[in-house]
Write a protein that holds these residues in place. Structure first.
Motif, short mmCIF file in Angstrom:
data_model
loop_
_atom_site.label_atom_id
_atom_site.label_comp_id
_atom_site.label_asym_id
_atom_site.label_seq_id
_atom_site.Cartn_x
_atom_site.Cartn_y
_atom_site.Cartn_z
N ALA A 93 49.78 19.54 -37.25
CA ALA A 93 50.12 18.41 -38.13
C ALA A 93 50.11 18.82 -39.59
O ALA A 93 50.94 18.36 -40.39
CB ALA A 93 49.14 17.26 -37.88
N SER A 94 49.18 19.69 -39.95
CA SER A 94 49.11 20.15 -41.35
C SER A 94 50.35 20.93 -41.73
O SER A 94 50.95 20.70 -42.80
CB SER A 94 47.86 21.00 -41.56
OG SER A 94 46.70 20.27 -41.24
N PHE A 95 50.75 21.84 -40.86
CA PHE A 95 51.97 22.59 -41.17
C PHE A 95 53.21 21.70 -41.15
O PHE A 95 54.14 21.91 -41.93
CB PHE A 95 52.12 23.75 -40.18
CG PHE A 95 51.25 24.93 -40.51
CD1 PHE A 95 51.58 25.76 -41.57
CD2 PHE A 95 50.10 25.21 -39.79
CE1 PHE A 95 50.79 26.86 -41.89
CE2 PHE A 95 49.30 26.28 -40.10
CZ PHE A 95 49.64 27.12 -41.15
N ALA A 96 53.23 20.71 -40.26
CA ALA A 96 54.37 19.79 -40.24
C ALA A 96 54.44 18.96 -41.52
O ALA A 96 55.51 18.76 -42.10
CB ALA A 96 54.27 18.88 -39.02
N LEU A 97 53.28 18.48 -41.98
CA LEU A 97 53.24 17.71 -43.23
C LEU A 97 53.63 18.58 -44.41
O LEU A 97 54.36 18.14 -45.32
CB LEU A 97 51.83 17.13 -43.43
CG LEU A 97 51.62 16.33 -44.72
CD1 LEU A 97 52.54 15.11 -44.75
CD2 LEU A 97 50.16 15.90 -44.84
#
Length: 548
Positions: free
Chosen positions: A34-38
């Motif tokens: 999720a962090s990389f997607a954000l």
């Protein structure tokens, strides 16, 4: 180790984890993804720029329909604003301008672009009135404080008789922005715009009101004096504010920001005076014209002779005796001789003088300054001194009289001090409530808070990446390294994997080197803690041996 064996070992390792470990590793992996997607979304998202703002509902709907037809992405925001991708801003704006999407509130003179045959004079008149109202509303909407406006015109029919002639009138309704306010000059500008655009319309026939029911303009004889007073107050306030800024900025450069407070009151004369003066200088007499005449005469003018009473004279002549006639002729001859001997001389002279004259007419415009009063509060100097309790605190130190005098001279020069007008200036040295150290500390804190608000996205992204690496990536790498160690340290096929008794265990332990002894203890502990996991590892090892 081939990839198949690695996958099998990872699968066996995952199956051997407890429920809490599975939740921890799964949650960490989800947070990392999720962090990389954000981060990817924040970096690669489309940046929108404002295409149009403060649009009415009709114009906003037309713009959205045009963007949908062209399949251009858009973004709506509050206040009637619409945005498009920044790289397409100018292209889209030119496209919409070419299509004529924005028409403003109501209908304008474009109504005559589509004329129908057979339109009556009444229809033409109504269309002209609608077009004129729409064009005026569009122009008024360009004012920053106005969101929407409507204009209502009353255009009476022309009459051949003067006593039946009626004047046009107009009413303007304004919808202002929240918290906005129109000053008197702006309202007067709207009135002048409407009265100038409609033929024969006087400004006293125009009414302006807002959507909340407040009358902004309605001219009558009683309001003229109040309107003039308001203009005078605005002019006086502008003069006072201009002087205050001059004094404030000048003293702040000497003393410091936040250490000076200035108030100025200006007494102004709004009377218009006309003075006519005419001066004469008697000492500057100059001959303008001169006329002289001399008359000489010799002899005497003949006197009146005869008598109007002719019959009586004739009768008297007839009655005279012939003896007296010679004596009379002799006397007349003597008188004529004396008259010929007389001489007369007459002289006449006329001189015209021009006196220097000065004619002066002076008109004093209203708005002259009669008196200026200035009050200035100046903060003192703060020194760190111990108080009664022995703590070092900032202590107020008053400024010297020479410093106050120098500041007063600066104020006099800034406002154009005139002693003849009776100007008054007071400079007082009084300690302010907020001292300098506390104010500086608050400003520094606000600066950091502002910096954090401006770059919070970047800071959060960096923090997420760092936490993801230390909490997810690094532990997983360690676990992957540990997966291969038990398989490499497993005993050979002919060696017994598990001891049968404590005696055998002690004998085998004594015969093994120290490194293998430690590995053996780890294997035994693994078997005792999780037999199922040990079984799966042995099976995977046997499959690998069979395949090789």
């Amino acid at each position: 180790m081939n990839p198949t064996a690695l996958i099998e070992s990872l699968k066996a390792r995952l199956l051997g984890l407890t429920a809490s470990q599975k939740i921890f590793y799964g949650g960490s992996l989800l947070i990392l993804l999720a962090s990389f997607a954000l981060l990817a979304y924040t970096v690669n998202r489309t940046e929108y720029a404002t295409l149009y703002s403060r649009l009415g509902e009709q114009d906003l709907g037309a713009v959205v329909e045009a963007l949908k037809a062209k399949k251009i992405p858009y973004e709506l925001s509050s206040g009637g604003s619409v945005g498009v991708p920044k790289e397409q801003l100018h292209e889209v704006r030119l496209l919409l301008a070419t299509q004529g999407v924005l028409k403003g509130a109501g209908v304008g003179f474009e109504i005559f672009d589509q004329q129908k045959l057979g339109s009556t004079e009444f229809v033409q008149k109504i269309n002209y009135q609608r077009a004129l109202q729409g064009e005026l509303a569009r122009t008024i909407n360009q004012i920053n404080e106005v969101v929407e406006s409507r204009v209502h015109l009353v255009l009476p029919s022309e009459s051949l008789f003067l006593d039946e002639k009626k004047s046009p009138s107009a009413a303007v309704v304004l919808k202002l922005r929240q918290g906005a306010h129109l000053d008197q000059q702006q309202v007067q500008g709207i009135v002048n715009l409407v009265s100038s655009a409609v033929q024969g319309l006087q400004d006293d026939k125009v009414s302006v009101l807002s959507t909340d029911g407040q009358v902004l303009f309605r001219k009558n004889a009683l309001d003229n004096s109040f309107q003039l007073t308001n203009l005078q107050m605005q002019f006086r306030s502008s003069v006072e504010e201009d002087m205050r800024r001059k004094v404030q900025s000048l003293l702040e450069q000497v003393i410091g920001t936040g250490k000076v407070s200035t108030r100025i009151t200006v007494d102004m004369d709004f009377n218009q005076t006309q003075v006519a003066e005419e001066h004469y200088d008697p000492d500057s007499a100059v001959i303008r014209s001169q006329q002289r005449s001399i008359e000489n005469s010799q002899g005497a003018e003949p006197g009146a002779k005869g008598n109007p009473d002719v019959p009586i004279n004739v009768e008297a002549q007839l009655m005279q005796s012939p003896a007296n006639k010679p004596q009379q002729d002799k006397g007349q001859k003597q008188e004529q001789d004396q008259a010929l001997k007389k001489n007369a001389t007459r002289q006449r002279e006329t001189v015209n003088y021009e006196i220097n004259r000065v004619n002066k007419q002076t008109t004093q415009a209203p708005g002259g300054i009669k008196k200026v009063s200035v009050a200035v509060l100046v903060d003192g100097v703060y020194e760190m001194k111990p108080n009664a309790e022995g703590k070092t605190v900032p202590t107020f130190v008053a400024r010297t009289p020479d410093q106050i005098k120098a500041l007063e001279d600066l104020v006099k020069k800034a406002i154009g001090y005139s002693e003849a007008r009776g100007d008054q200036i007071t400079v007082s040295n009084i300690p302010f409530v907020t001292d300098a150290p506390e104010s500086d500390f608050v400003k520094a804190e606000n600066r950091w808070v502002k910096l954090l608000k401006e770059h919070h996205k970047t800071i959060l992204n960096v923090l997420i990446v760092v936490l993801g690496f230390f909490l997810v990536v690094r532990p997983l790498l360690r676990r992957f390294q540990e997966l291969a160690e038990p398989q490499k340290a497993l005993p050979a096929a002919g060696t017994p994997a598990l001891p049968q008794s404590s005696e055998d265990q002690s004998e085998g332990t004594a015969a093994l080197p120290e490194k293998e002894l430690t590995l053996r203890k780890r294997v035994i502990a693994l078997v005792q803690r999780d037999p199922d996991l040990a079984t799966s590892i042995i099976r995977a090892y046997l499959r690998e041996e069979a395949s090789s």
